[in-house]
Motif scaffolding. Structure first.
Motif, PDB file in Angstrom:
ATOM      1  N   GLY A 199     -10.870 -13.407  42.140  1.00 10.38           N
ATOM      2  CA  GLY A 199     -10.842 -13.431  40.688  1.00 10.38           C
ATOM      3  C   GLY A 199      -9.482 -13.201  40.081  1.00 10.38           C
ATOM      4  O   GLY A 199      -9.321 -13.330  38.885  1.00 10.38           O
ATOM      5  N   ARG A 200      -8.507 -12.838  40.893  1.00  9.54           N
ATOM      6  CA  ARG A 200      -7.185 -12.555  40.348  1.00  9.54           C
ATOM      7  C   ARG A 200      -6.494 -13.806  39.828  1.00  9.54           C
ATOM      8  O   ARG A 200      -5.484 -13.713  39.139  1.00  9.54           O
ATOM      9  N   ALA A 201      -6.998 -14.945  40.158  1.00  6.69           N
ATOM     10  CA  ALA A 201      -6.424 -16.178  39.624  1.00  6.69           C
ATOM     11  C   ALA A 201      -6.531 -16.212  38.105  1.00  6.69           C
ATOM     12  O   ALA A 201      -5.761 -16.887  37.424  1.00  6.69           O
ATOM     13  N   TRP A 202      -7.480 -15.472  37.549  1.00 10.82           N
ATOM     14  CA  TRP A 202      -7.665 -15.445  36.097  1.00 10.82           C
ATOM     15  C   TRP A 202      -6.735 -14.451  35.401  1.00 10.82           C
ATOM     16  O   TRP A 202      -6.753 -14.348  34.173  1.00 10.82           O
ATOM     17  N   LEU A 203      -5.962 -13.742  36.169  1.00  6.83           N
ATOM     18  CA  LEU A 203      -5.065 -12.764  35.567  1.00  6.83           C
ATOM     19  C   LEU A 203      -4.103 -13.400  34.561  1.00  6.83           C
ATOM     20  O   LEU A 203      -3.790 -12.817  33.531  1.00  6.83           O
ATOM     21  N   ILE A 204      -3.640 -14.587  34.864  1.00  4.22           N
ATOM     22  CA  ILE A 204      -2.614 -15.204  34.030  1.00  4.22           C
ATOM     23  C   ILE A 204      -3.188 -16.088  32.943  1.00  4.22           C
ATOM     24  O   ILE A 204      -2.442 -16.669  32.159  1.00  4.22           O
ATOM     25  N   ALA A 205      -4.516 -16.201  32.858  1.00  2.97           N
ATOM     26  CA  ALA A 205      -5.118 -17.113  31.882  1.00  2.97           C
ATOM     27  C   ALA A 205      -4.709 -16.813  30.441  1.00  2.97           C
ATOM     28  O   ALA A 205      -4.293 -17.732  29.708  1.00  2.97           O
ATOM     29  N   PRO A 206      -4.784 -15.577  29.965  1.00  2.00           N
ATOM     30  CA  PRO A 206      -4.363 -15.327  28.577  1.00  2.00           C
ATOM     31  C   PRO A 206      -2.890 -15.653  28.335  1.00  2.00           C
ATOM     32  O   PRO A 206      -2.523 -16.173  27.282  1.00  2.00           O
ATOM     33  N   THR A 207      -2.061 -15.349  29.320  1.00  2.00           N
ATOM     34  CA  THR A 207      -0.630 -15.623  29.165  1.00  2.00           C
ATOM     35  C   THR A 207      -0.351 -17.114  29.089  1.00  2.00           C
ATOM     36  O   THR A 207       0.413 -17.588  28.240  1.00  2.00           O
ATOM     37  N   VAL A 208      -0.972 -17.868  29.994  1.00  2.00           N
ATOM     38  CA  VAL A 208      -0.793 -19.320  29.988  1.00  2.00           C
ATOM     39  C   VAL A 208      -1.286 -19.905  28.668  1.00  2.00           C
ATOM     40  O   VAL A 208      -0.637 -20.778  28.074  1.00  2.00           O
ATOM     41  N   ALA A 209      -2.392 -19.384  28.166  1.00  5.78           N
ATOM     42  CA  ALA A 209      -2.944 -19.899  26.916  1.00  5.78           C
ATOM     43  C   ALA A 209      -1.992 -19.647  25.747  1.00  5.78           C
ATOM     44  O   ALA A 209      -1.667 -20.562  24.980  1.00  5.78           O
ATOM     45  N   VAL A 210      -1.520 -18.407  25.617  1.00  6.77           N
ATOM     46  CA  VAL A 210      -0.679 -18.049  24.468  1.00  6.77           C
ATOM     47  C   VAL A 210       0.704 -18.690  24.563  1.00  6.77           C
ATOM     48  O   VAL A 210       1.147 -19.390  23.648  1.00  6.77           O
ATOM     49  N   LEU A 211       1.401 -18.459  25.690  1.00  8.84           N
ATOM     50  CA  LEU A 211       2.757 -18.987  25.816  1.00  8.84           C
ATOM     51  C   LEU A 211       2.759 -20.509  25.963  1.00  8.84           C
ATOM     52  O   LEU A 211       3.663 -21.183  25.474  1.00  8.84           O
ATOM     53  N   GLY A 212       1.745 -21.050  26.641  1.00  9.79           N
ATOM     54  CA  GLY A 212       1.665 -22.505  26.795  1.00  9.79           C
ATOM     55  C   GLY A 212       1.497 -23.198  25.458  1.00  9.79           C
ATOM     56  O   GLY A 212       2.188 -24.185  25.164  1.00  9.79           O
ATOM     57  N   ILE A 213       0.570 -22.704  24.650  1.00  8.24           N
ATOM     58  CA  ILE A 213       0.366 -23.298  23.321  1.00  8.24           C
ATOM     59  C   ILE A 213       1.619 -23.139  22.471  1.00  8.24           C
ATOM     60  O   ILE A 213       2.009 -24.050  21.725  1.00  8.24           O
TER      61      ILE A 213
END
Length: 635
Positions: free
Chosen positions: A491-505
């Motif tokens: 499940g640690r693959a989801w650790l970066i999901a919020p970061t990718v969402a915010v910084l990516g957008i």
């Protein structure tokens, strides 16, 4: 006796401090006395003459050194009570909780630094802009004198000018010193003349400091127990326009941000369970260097040190044996010594800054709602809220960028939530992050009370702590999401999901603004020289010039030593026109800050818009409209 001095730490410290105070006192006895210099200054002012800049150094360095000598003697005498023990136990504080581990943290952080270096390197050879030109020509580089026969002679500034001169309050001293060292060393290695200067060489200290700052914020948060937040913070700093710009510019803002990050990191270690003298010494050293890089860092350092006192007093009241009293002693000693050293060097700079702010109208204007709107947008997103001019192809206004206003609201909301989250996980220890953030509000309030304008770069000292707080929230969200998706390590693959969402957008929405900043200078002064004087002669053409170039904005002497930038009325311009015609020379007039020019020099603009006399050349757009240059050529 000698063996005992070596074995007893406090005896060794006593000897060193007393010897240092005695040596400084001896030097002061032989130095020129400040009251003698002051009499000369008073006499000149009575005769209507201005104070020579060297007298600031002669007066205030003496007083600063005298204070340092007294302080060293006092600390030497009292060393028995503060110079031991070598190590103290403060428990596990400051406590910021524990985040999940990040595999290969070092390699990931290195990759972020390398990626962050790419756009910064791309900016290194862009044209100088006005503030860089002012700072370098006034403090680090030198000036040209034009003789009656039209020839030029260059005079290099001495090191004293770089260290002590600050008549226009734009000398970021530590950056200036390092820039001067870099470009003079490069000229020596290449065998160039003293007048040679290259953009990248002056900006090299800022670049190095900027990349160190990216790594430092990651390591700092890892030390607090949040390696994922460290990676997020490093990535945020790497792409944020404020950090990107000032880590590739010959100004001290980026360097101050780095030293403030390092000072906060060392402070957290000094307050940790393995507190050592070296942590306190480095904390004091880095905060002095932050002040030496940018004086407005004082707001952050005042509130940060106040937070330290609050935390240590609270621990002392809870447990008098926890080492808090010893830590307070160390905090006082290192701040006193570093403050004395800083004051000795910097008081002349500070005094000149105060005199300039009192007499200059440059900053003496009231803040409007639009100015606060600009601060809000620049701090949270890095771009202005609205466009400064609808025709500017390089301008990025949040109000006209699809998703721009929404991203500003999202960033603001996330930051406010992050403050609450930081208080929840750290309690009173949150002062170490929130006090520097609050310093930004203090800076704004002080500027309003004093009637001085507040510019976005004055809030940059709060930037590292703000990013740390923001990153702790994103990291916590990622960790909770990871646990929700899976209870095992997969499940640690989801650790970066919020970061990718915010910084990516963020990157997608503001890609144009980021690319403009990477590829276009803040103000294209070099291009102004290229379309005017350089059309006829080389950059350092030494003989009589065949062109006259007038600036209705400000100087770019670093590219055009013959530039005339004190023509302010139509009559003065008419005289220059007559001179150019009588001598058969080409005449160019460059207008900058066109809105101000229309207000103050409407008659001159009317002359330039007369197609029978002048033709307008290529517009030299800048990301901010007031820095756009409009060159004209006389027909």
């Amino acid at each position: 006796m000698i063996r005992r001095v070596i074995q007893e730490r406090w005896l060794l410290v006593t000897v060193l401090f007393l010897a240092g105070g005695w040596w400084i006192a001896g030097e002061l006895v032989d130095a020129k006395k400040p009251w003698v210099v002051q009499e000369m200054v008073d006499a000149r002012e009575a005769a209507g003459k201005s104070q020579p800049t060297r007298t600031y150094r002669e007066i205030w360095v003496w007083y600063g050194a005298a204070g340092s000598a007294l302080l060293l003697v006092a600390l030497g005498i009292t060393a028995r009570w503060w110079a031991r023990p070598a190590k103290i136990e403060l428990g596990d504080a400051p406590a910021f909780g524990r985040g999940l581990a990040v595999r290969k943290f070092g390699w990931i952080l290195l990759a972020v630094v390398v990626v962050g270096a790419v756009p910064r390197l791309a900016r290194m050879n862009l044209s100088f802009w006005g503030d860089e030109d002012w700072a370098l020509t006034a403090h680090a580089w030198g000036t040209f004198s034009e003789h009656e026969d039209g020839s030029l002679e260059f005079e290099r500034h001495p090191w004293q000018t770089a260290i002590f001169y600050n008549a226009r309050a734009n000398n970021h001293v530590f950056q200036t010193i390092l820039s001067k060292f870099c470009f003079e060393t490069w000229n020596h290695l290449r065998g160039c003349g003293e007048e040679h200067i290259e953009e990248w060489a002056t900006r090299l200290p800022s670049l190095i400091a900027g990349l160190v700052g990216i790594a430092a914020i990651g390591l700092w948060l890892r030390d607090l127990g949040h390696p994922l937040a460290g990676i997020i913070a490093a990535a945020t700093v790497a792409v944020h326009p404020n950090h990107l710009r000032y880590s590739a510019e010959a100004r001290g803002y980026g360097m101050a941000m780095t030293f403030l990050t390092l000072s906060s990191w060392m402070l957290c270690k000094a307050l940790g369970k393995d507190s050592r003298w070296c942590h306190w010494i480095l904390f004091a050293l880095f905060q002095a260097m932050a002040l030496y890089s940018f004086t407005a860092s004082i707001y952050v350092l005042m509130l940060l040190n106040a937070g330290v006192v609050v935390l240590l007093v609270r621990r002392l009241r809870a447990d008098r044996s926890c080492g808090a009293l010893e830590s307070l002693k160390r905090w006082f000693v290192v701040n006193a010594v570093s403050g004395a050293i800083y004051a000795t060097l910097a008081i002349p700079i500070v005094i000149q800054t105060m005199h300039y702010l009192e007499s200059s109208k440059t900053f003496a204007w009231e803040m409007t709602a639009e100015h606060y709107q600009m601060l809000w947008a620049r701090v949270f997103v890095g771009f202005d809220y609205g466009m400064s001019h609808p025709d500017n192809p390089l301008d990025v206004g949040l109000a006209v960028t699809p998703g721009g206003v929404l991203m500003l609201v999202v960033f603001t909301a996330l930051f406010l939530f992050s403050i609450r989250a930081t208080v929840r996980i750290a309690g009173w220890n949150a002062l170490l992050l929130l006090a520097p953030v609050a310093a930004g509000l203090v800076a704004i309030g002080h500027g309003v009370v004093k009637g001085h304008a507040v510019f976005p770069q004055y809030l940059l000292p709060s930037f590292p702590a703000a990013v740390a707080v923001f990153s702790l929230l994103l990291a916590g969200s990622g960790e909770r999401l990871s646990r929700l998706v899976s209870k095992n390590t997969g499940g640690r693959a989801w650790l970066i999901a919020p970061t990718v969402a915010v910084l990516g957008i963020y990157v997608v929405i503001f890609w144009k603004g980021l690319s403009v900043q990477i590829s276009h200078p803040t103000e294209n002064l070099r291009a102004a020289a290229e379309v005017t004087r350089w059309q006829h002669e080389s950059e350092r053409y030494a003989d009589d010039s065949k062109a006259i170039v007038v600036s209705l904005w400000r100087s770019w002497e670093i590219y055009d030593p013959r530039l005339r930038f004190r023509v302010r009325t139509a009559d003065e311009l008419e005289a220059v026109i007559a001179e150019a015609k009588s001598e058969g020379k080409e005449l160019y007039v460059v207008v900058g800050h066109k809105g101000l020019a229309q207000e103050l020099n409407a008659d001159i603009l009317a002359m330039l818009d007369d197609s029978g006399q002048f033709e307008e050349l290529e517009t030299l757009w800048a990301p901010e409209y007031f820095l756009t240059l409009f060159p004209y050529r006389m027909k």
